[in-house]
Design an enzyme around this catalytic site. Structure first.
Site, mmCIF file in Angstrom:
data_model
loop_
_atom_site.group_PDB
_atom_site.id
_atom_site.type_symbol
_atom_site.label_atom_id
_atom_site.label_comp_id
_atom_site.label_asym_id
_atom_site.label_seq_id
_atom_site.Cartn_x
_atom_site.Cartn_y
_atom_site.Cartn_z
ATOM 1 N N SER A 1 -12.843 -16.260 14.389
ATOM 2 C CA SER A 1 -11.844 -15.183 13.873
ATOM 3 C C SER A 1 -12.669 -14.035 13.666
ATOM 4 O O SER A 1 -12.671 -13.238 14.624
ATOM 5 C CB SER A 1 -11.438 -15.782 12.508
ATOM 6 O OG SER A 1 -10.080 -15.107 12.126
ATOM 7 N N LYS B 1 9.049 -4.902 -5.113
ATOM 8 C CA LYS B 1 7.768 -4.397 -5.523
ATOM 9 C C LYS B 1 6.707 -5.401 -5.682
ATOM 10 O O LYS B 1 5.405 -5.196 -5.594
ATOM 11 C CB LYS B 1 8.078 -3.334 -6.867
ATOM 12 C CG LYS B 1 6.976 -2.810 -7.243
ATOM 13 C CD LYS B 1 6.273 -1.833 -6.347
ATOM 14 C CE LYS B 1 5.132 -1.072 -7.041
ATOM 15 N NZ LYS B 1 4.404 -0.469 -6.152
#
Length: 357
Positions: A171, A224
């Site tokens: 990765s 939010k």
């Protein structure tokens, strides 16, 4: 003689006519009489007193200087010198042509990326360094840290760089490696895992059911606080995160591999970028790496790219800092504060290979 003197001393004194008493004669010093005594004690000599006084003053000054030196040494080890790395020779050769080895281990984060940046900067400024080896052994880490290291290698280093994979370079470890000119991996290396992962904790049941804590959230818009650790995510929220975070980070990874491995087509990269891991042999077959070998093979690869025949190989090492030691000890102590709660409740977007149940 002694008898006569005693008799004379026993006689009463006589006075001259007229009855005037005369002053007794002053005693004659013993030395004048030929005796061995002294009339007065000589003054003591002050030379030794002065000498020992000087010794005492010098001793006090020396102890003060020693104390200040100890304080300075402790302060130096406590604060350390940031950005200073020592060189350890791991293969002898002429100092006029050096190959610098930079280790990338642990988990990639901003602090580790800063260390790599400082080492790369030192290698760039050293005119004797003709090439570099990035020694990678980690499963990845943060997206920003991985990208910072890649950018420093790919776009700011004007000397040949070879990635040498040991153990694991998956990765984010592979992300940083494709910024190098060549990739050499040990036969037992695990690499690949091209993809993105994000995780966070849902604490609703713990807070409300076990602890009786009811969180209150005041926000300016519906999205939010997506995702929130105080309630399970909805399908809409998961899709939102996929579009806003996962896909852009994944596309960036695919683009980096496509640019760093020109022998692969974009379709080849997308086919391989499903999060799969690859052993060294399979990685060579899929052209994710260039060759299988060991450190000596990576050194020879750098020599070939730098067009040099001999070189002294050095590895940058971070000197001991008491502050780092104390910080590492303090991190082992479980502390629940605002920062810890924020980290637990905030999603982490990572280029990281991990095993989960």
């Amino acid at each position: 003689m002694d008898f006569e003197q005693n008799n004379n001393m026993s006689e009463p004194p006589t006075y001259p006519p007229g009855g005037a008493q005369q002053e007794p004669p002053e005693p004659i010093p013993a030395m004048a009489r030929g005796g061995t005594g002294t009339a007065q004690r000589p003054k003591k000599r002050t030379g030794w007193r002065v000498f020992w006084g000087i010794v005492l003053v010098l001793s006090v000054l020396a102890n003060i200087m020693l104390f200040l030196m100890v304080i300075g040494v402790v302060a130096m080890f406590a604060a350390g010198q940031r950005g200073i790395f020592t060189e350890e020779v791991i293969q002898k050769g002429p100092r006029a042509t050096k190959i610098a080895v930079i280790r990338l281990e642990g988990i990639i984060n901003n602090e580790r990326a800063q260390d790599v940046y400082l080492q790369l900067k030192r290698a760039r400024e050293d005119k004797h360094v003709k090439g570099l080896i990035l020694r990678v052994n980690l499963p990845g880490g943060t997206i920003s840290g991985s990208d910072q290291i890649y950018n420093e290698i790919r776009h700011k280093t004007d000397k040949p760089v070879v990635a040498f994979m040991q153990g694991m370079a998956a990765s984010g470890g592979y992300y940083t490696s494709v910024g190098c000119d060549k990739i050499v991996a040990e036969p037992t290396t695990i690499t690949g895992s091209v993809g993105v992962i994000m995780s966070y904790l849902v604490l609703q049941e713990l807070l409300e059911g076990k602890l009786g804590i009811q969180p209150v959230i005041i926000k300016s818009g519906e999205k939010k606080d997506w995702p929130s650790s105080f309630r399970p995510p909805t399908e809409e929220q998961l899709q939102y995160l996929q579009e806003k975070l996962i896909i852009p980070a994944y596309n960036r990874f695919v683009q980096i591999v496509d640019e760093g491995r020109p022998m692969l087509t974009l379709n080849d990269v997308k086919r391989l970028a499903d999060g799969s891991i690859y052993g060294a042999k399979e990685a060579v077959d899929e052209k994710l790496i260039d060759k299988i070998g060991y450190l000596d093979d990576a050194i020879e690869q750098v020599k070939s790219l730098a067009d040099i025949e001999e070189a002294q190989v050095v590895e940058y090492r971070k000197p001991f800092r008491l502050a780092d030691f104390l910080n590492s000890r303090s991190r082992n102590i479980l502390r629940i504060d605002k920062t810890t709660l924020y980290e637990l409740s905030t999603p982490q977007l990572l280029y990281l290979w991990t095993i989960r149940e």
